[in-house]
Scaffold this motif. Sequence first.
Motif, PDB file in Angstrom:
ATOM      1  N   PRO A   1       0.828  -1.210   0.000  1.00  0.00           N
ATOM      2  CA  PRO A   1       0.000   0.000   0.000  1.00  0.00           C
ATOM      3  C   PRO A   1       0.859   1.255   0.000  1.00  0.00           C
ATOM      4  N   VAL A   2       0.363   2.292  -0.658  1.00  0.00           N
ATOM      5  CA  VAL A   2       1.027   3.594  -0.701  1.00  0.00           C
ATOM      6  C   VAL A   2       0.242   4.520   0.227  1.00  0.00           C
ATOM      7  N   LEU A   3       0.953   5.140   1.165  1.00  0.00           N
ATOM      8  CA  LEU A   3       0.317   6.031   2.119  1.00  0.00           C
ATOM      9  C   LEU A   3       0.310   7.452   1.591  1.00  0.00           C
ATOM     10  N   GLY A   4      -0.866   8.067   1.596  1.00  0.00           N
ATOM     11  CA  GLY A   4      -0.999   9.442   1.134  1.00  0.00           C
ATOM     12  C   GLY A   4      -1.803  10.273   2.123  1.00  0.00           C
ATOM     13  N   VAL A   5      -1.717  11.580   1.951  1.00  0.00           N
ATOM     14  CA  VAL A   5      -2.463  12.525   2.778  1.00  0.00           C
ATOM     15  C   VAL A   5      -3.131  13.537   1.860  1.00  0.00           C
ATOM     16  N   ALA A   6      -4.199  14.141   2.347  1.00  0.00           N
ATOM     17  CA  ALA A   6      -4.881  15.201   1.609  1.00  0.00           C
ATOM     18  C   ALA A   6      -5.533  16.126   2.622  1.00  0.00           C
ATOM     19  N   ALA A   7      -5.980  17.284   2.141  1.00  0.00           N
ATOM     20  CA  ALA A   7      -6.596  18.253   3.036  1.00  0.00           C
ATOM     21  C   ALA A   7      -7.870  18.830   2.438  1.00  0.00           C
ATOM     22  N   VAL A   8      -8.905  18.876   3.277  1.00  0.00           N
ATOM     23  CA  VAL A   8     -10.135  19.598   2.964  1.00  0.00           C
ATOM     24  C   VAL A   8      -9.903  20.994   3.516  1.00  0.00           C
ATOM     25  N   ILE A   9      -9.522  21.924   2.628  1.00  0.00           N
ATOM     26  CA  ILE A   9      -9.130  23.273   3.055  1.00  0.00           C
ATOM     27  C   ILE A   9     -10.319  24.209   2.926  1.00  0.00           C
ATOM     28  N   TRP A  10     -10.647  24.870   4.036  1.00  0.00           N
ATOM     29  CA  TRP A  10     -11.773  25.805   4.085  1.00  0.00           C
ATOM     30  C   TRP A  10     -11.272  27.242   4.131  1.00  0.00           C
ATOM     31  N   ASN A  11     -11.985  28.119   3.414  1.00  0.00           N
ATOM     32  CA  ASN A  11     -11.720  29.549   3.553  1.00  0.00           C
ATOM     33  C   ASN A  11     -12.824  30.163   4.418  1.00  0.00           C
ATOM     34  N   ASP A  12     -12.772  31.462   4.639  1.00  0.00           N
ATOM     35  CA  ASP A  12     -13.749  32.135   5.495  1.00  0.00           C
ATOM     36  C   ASP A  12     -15.148  32.184   4.886  1.00  0.00           C
ATOM     37  N   ARG A  13     -15.271  31.889   3.597  1.00  0.00           N
ATOM     38  CA  ARG A  13     -16.577  31.892   2.927  1.00  0.00           C
ATOM     39  C   ARG A  13     -17.199  30.495   2.921  1.00  0.00           C
ATOM     40  N   ARG A  14     -16.606  29.577   3.675  1.00  0.00           N
ATOM     41  CA  ARG A  14     -17.068  28.180   3.761  1.00  0.00           C
ATOM     42  C   ARG A  14     -16.974  27.475   2.413  1.00  0.00           C
ATOM     43  N   GLU A  15     -15.931  27.805   1.665  1.00  0.00           N
ATOM     44  CA  GLU A  15     -15.654  27.145   0.396  1.00  0.00           C
ATOM     45  C   GLU A  15     -14.477  26.188   0.584  1.00  0.00           C
TER      46      GLU A  15
ATOM     47  N   TRP B   1     -11.231  16.607 -10.519  1.00  0.00           N
ATOM     48  CA  TRP B   1     -11.096  17.445  -9.334  1.00  0.00           C
ATOM     49  C   TRP B   1     -10.860  16.551  -8.129  1.00  0.00           C
ATOM     50  N   SER B   2     -10.003  17.030  -7.229  1.00  0.00           N
ATOM     51  CA  SER B   2      -9.639  16.245  -6.060  1.00  0.00           C
ATOM     52  C   SER B   2      -9.180  17.172  -4.941  1.00  0.00           C
ATOM     53  N   LEU B   3      -9.016  16.610  -3.778  1.00  0.00           N
ATOM     54  CA  LEU B   3      -8.420  17.354  -2.670  1.00  0.00           C
ATOM     55  C   LEU B   3      -6.920  17.442  -2.883  1.00  0.00           C
ATOM     56  N   PRO B   4      -6.281  18.557  -2.529  1.00  0.00           N
ATOM     57  CA  PRO B   4      -4.826  18.634  -2.649  1.00  0.00           C
ATOM     58  C   PRO B   4      -4.161  17.665  -1.672  1.00  0.00           C
ATOM     59  N   GLY B   5      -3.128  17.008  -2.144  1.00  0.00           N
ATOM     60  CA  GLY B   5      -2.409  16.059  -1.291  1.00  0.00           C
ATOM     61  C   GLY B   5      -1.464  15.220  -2.109  1.00  0.00           C
ATOM     62  N   GLY B   6      -0.881  14.222  -1.459  1.00  0.00           N
ATOM     63  CA  GLY B   6       0.063  13.351  -2.144  1.00  0.00           C
ATOM     64  C   GLY B   6       0.673  12.343  -1.196  1.00  0.00           C
ATOM     65  N   LYS B   7       1.761  11.751  -1.636  1.00  0.00           N
ATOM     66  CA  LYS B   7       2.402  10.671  -0.888  1.00  0.00           C
ATOM     67  C   LYS B   7       3.192  11.184   0.316  1.00  0.00           C
ATOM     68  N   VAL B   8       3.181  10.378   1.359  1.00  0.00           N
ATOM     69  CA  VAL B   8       3.987  10.642   2.551  1.00  0.00           C
ATOM     70  C   VAL B   8       5.396  10.115   2.272  1.00  0.00           C
ATOM     71  N   GLU B   9       6.401  10.940   2.568  1.00  0.00           N
ATOM     72  CA  GLU B   9       7.787  10.529   2.372  1.00  0.00           C
ATOM     73  C   GLU B   9       8.282   9.782   3.602  1.00  0.00           C
ATOM     74  N   PHE B  10       9.232   8.873   3.404  1.00  0.00           N
ATOM     75  CA  PHE B  10       9.787   8.101   4.516  1.00  0.00           C
ATOM     76  C   PHE B  10      10.334   9.040   5.595  1.00  0.00           C
ATOM     77  N   GLY B  11       9.954   8.799   6.845  1.00  0.00           N
ATOM     78  CA  GLY B  11      10.433   9.602   7.961  1.00  0.00           C
ATOM     79  C   GLY B  11       9.662  10.899   8.175  1.00  0.00           C
ATOM     80  N   GLU B  12       8.644  11.154   7.371  1.00  0.00           N
ATOM     81  CA  GLU B  12       7.856  12.380   7.462  1.00  0.00           C
ATOM     82  C   GLU B  12       6.560  12.093   8.215  1.00  0.00           C
TER      83      GLU B  12
END
Length: 145
Positions: A9-23, A38-49
């Motif tokens: 398995p490849v481990l990744g992370v992403a973020a649901v980023i909100w602004n003040d307008r609830r977007e 379209w997707s959430l911004p994110g990507g692979k976790v690097e070793f030791g991170e």
Amino acid sequence: MGDTPSQKPVLGVAAVIWNDRREVLLIRRTKEPRKGQWSLPGGKVEFGESLENAARREVREETGLEIALLGVAGIAETFLDASVGAADVHFVLIDYSARVVSGEAVAASDAADATWFTLAAIEALPLWDETKRIIAQSARDVWGG
């Protein structure tokens, strides 16, 4: 029998980023899986991170934003799915809720576009069901209800 890279398995992370307008900020992917979608911004976790540092780094690389993480919104995974360009890969994604600290959202790195969307607009987008589920959970966590 030894494992090949595609058998782990490849481990990744992403973020649901909100602004003040609830977007929510979504990026258009330039790589598989789900290239062009379209997707959430994110990507692979690097070793030791750490997961959190990986999420902040990936968001910075793809959007130019500095974010504050608010907690885990959910976990998603996809594997052995040729229809999204992941026929021989198993991705495990840790998704965080986040708010913008500084910067202006611009597409960079692996993103072809970076755009803010309302929740109503997100409902109309052809997103992966798991992305919609994670965004909805993040909305409940961050904004209540």
